[in-house]
Design a protein around this motif. Structure first.
Motif, short mmCIF file in Angstrom:
data_model
loop_
_atom_site.label_atom_id
_atom_site.label_comp_id
_atom_site.label_asym_id
_atom_site.label_seq_id
_atom_site.Cartn_x
_atom_site.Cartn_y
_atom_site.Cartn_z
N ALA A 163 41.69 45.15 37.18
CA ALA A 163 42.60 44.11 37.64
C ALA A 163 42.95 43.12 36.53
O ALA A 163 43.71 42.18 36.76
CB ALA A 163 41.99 43.36 38.82
N GLY A 164 42.40 43.33 35.34
CA GLY A 164 42.70 42.46 34.21
C GLY A 164 41.91 41.17 34.20
O GLY A 164 42.26 40.22 33.47
N LEU A 165 40.82 41.10 34.97
CA LEU A 165 40.01 39.89 35.01
C LEU A 165 38.99 39.89 33.88
O LEU A 165 38.45 40.95 33.52
CB LEU A 165 39.30 39.78 36.36
N LEU A 222 39.36 33.81 43.51
CA LEU A 222 40.30 34.39 44.45
C LEU A 222 40.83 35.73 43.94
O LEU A 222 41.00 36.68 44.71
CB LEU A 222 41.45 33.42 44.71
N ALA A 223 41.08 35.82 42.64
CA ALA A 223 41.55 37.08 42.06
C ALA A 223 40.47 38.16 42.15
O ALA A 223 40.75 39.32 42.43
CB ALA A 223 41.98 36.87 40.62
N ALA A 224 39.21 37.76 41.92
CA ALA A 224 38.11 38.72 41.99
C ALA A 224 37.92 39.21 43.42
O ALA A 224 37.72 40.41 43.67
CB ALA A 224 36.82 38.08 41.48
N SER A 225 37.98 38.30 44.39
CA SER A 225 37.85 38.69 45.79
C SER A 225 38.96 39.66 46.18
O SER A 225 38.72 40.66 46.87
CB SER A 225 37.89 37.44 46.68
N ALA A 226 40.18 39.39 45.73
CA ALA A 226 41.30 40.28 46.05
C ALA A 226 41.13 41.64 45.40
O ALA A 226 41.45 42.68 45.99
CB ALA A 226 42.61 39.63 45.59
#
Length: 304
Positions: A114-116, A237-241
């Protein structure tokens, strides 16, 4: 009669009691069971035998804990959660999300995909492959060996040389190695951010004398202040998604160079430490969000 919410847990801990009280205030009946006690049973139209429900389905399910067991036992229990979802029963968290979080290698893969920002990670089988990784990577700094299915900081080892790698029987022949994130300390600090239904409910800094900062290992919770808060919120929030959790505890560590890196996503997080430093009642917010999800699910569920 109010709808029943099923809380799946192997122990009646504080979080279970708080969730039960919060959901009862919303008018739900609560049934607490071990996931192991639910059976596949084709005598019932649902295909499941749930003690206390006489063949009926719950309005929703919250998974608080799943006890350890054989590969076959865990597969069957997750199959029960998949079956609930197949019948349009909201399950928080879903079997898919739990599977992704429990297996740290899958979590890391999805975060990176996801690019995190997440530490470089290597998950291999057998000692020979682990030695190859260590010989190649230790020149860039230490590695952390983590149990693939571990939690609460148990079993973490700092690998500074190839000889620090344990024998295969100590780690079930699976070596999950992650780049050690150098950061200032002692005291050492990282962050836990709690998300639910696309919102951040709260966050805490965890401070410890050692580099392992889990609350179960004696770390202290502190409020998070300053400009780091919106950065942590966005990452969490990005990690949860990326993982697909309904609620989660996301662990984020600050690197010495100022970067924030996502370490883990926990699908069955405790919140006792967090609750001590945030004003929101975590259990109430989870209960309200699940209740909002249940209403449309009941409308969509096919008649028995």
């Amino acid at each position: 009669m109010p709808d029943t919410i099923l809380i799946l847990s192997d122990r009646a801990d504080r979080q279970v009691r708080q969730l039960q009280a919060s959901l009862e205030r919303l008018g739900f009946n609560i049934l607490t069971l071990h996931l192991a006690d639910i059976a596949f049973d084709t005598r019932f139209s649902s295909g499941l035998a749930i003690p206390g429900l006489n063949g009926a389905l719950p309005a929703g399910v919250i998974v608080r804990s799943i006890s350890s067991g054989s590969f076959e036992a865990i597969t069957r229990r997750l199959g029960i959660l998949h079956a609930f979802a197949q019948m349009d029963v909201p399950v928080w968290n879903s079997a898919k999300a739990i599977e992704r979080c429990v297996d740290k290698s899958t979590t890391t893969f999805l975060l990176a995909h996801a690019g995190l920002p997440t530490p470089q990670t290597f998950a291999v089988e057998n000692l020979a492959n682990a030695r190859d990784v260590a010989e190649r990577e230790l020149g860039h700094g230490p590695l952390v060996l983590k149990p693939l299915f571990g939690s609460q900081g148990k079993g973490l080892r700092l690998i500074r040389s190839v000889d620090d790698l344990p024998q295969p029987e100590e780690v079930d022949d699976i070596y999950y190695l992650q780049r050690y994130v150098a950061h200032s300390g002692p005291p050492f600090c990282d962050y836990r951010v709690f998300t639910c239904a696309g919102e951040v409910l709260g966050m805490m800094a965890r401070r410890a004398d050692g580099w392992i900062t889990n609350m179960a290992k004696g770390a202290k919770a502190e409020p998070v202040i300053g400009t780091v808060r919106p950065l942590l919120e966005g990452l969490a929030l990005a990690a949860s998604a990326a993982i697909g959790t309904d609620f989660a505890g996301i662990d984020i560590v600050p690197a010495a160079d100022g970067r924030l890196l996502v370490l883990e996503v926990n699908s069955m997080p405790a919140w006792t430490g967090l609750q001590s430093v945030v004003p929101v009642r975590i259990a109430d917010r989870i209960a309200s969000a699940l209740a909002a999800r249940i209403a449309p699910a009941l409308d969509e569920r096919p008649a028995a």
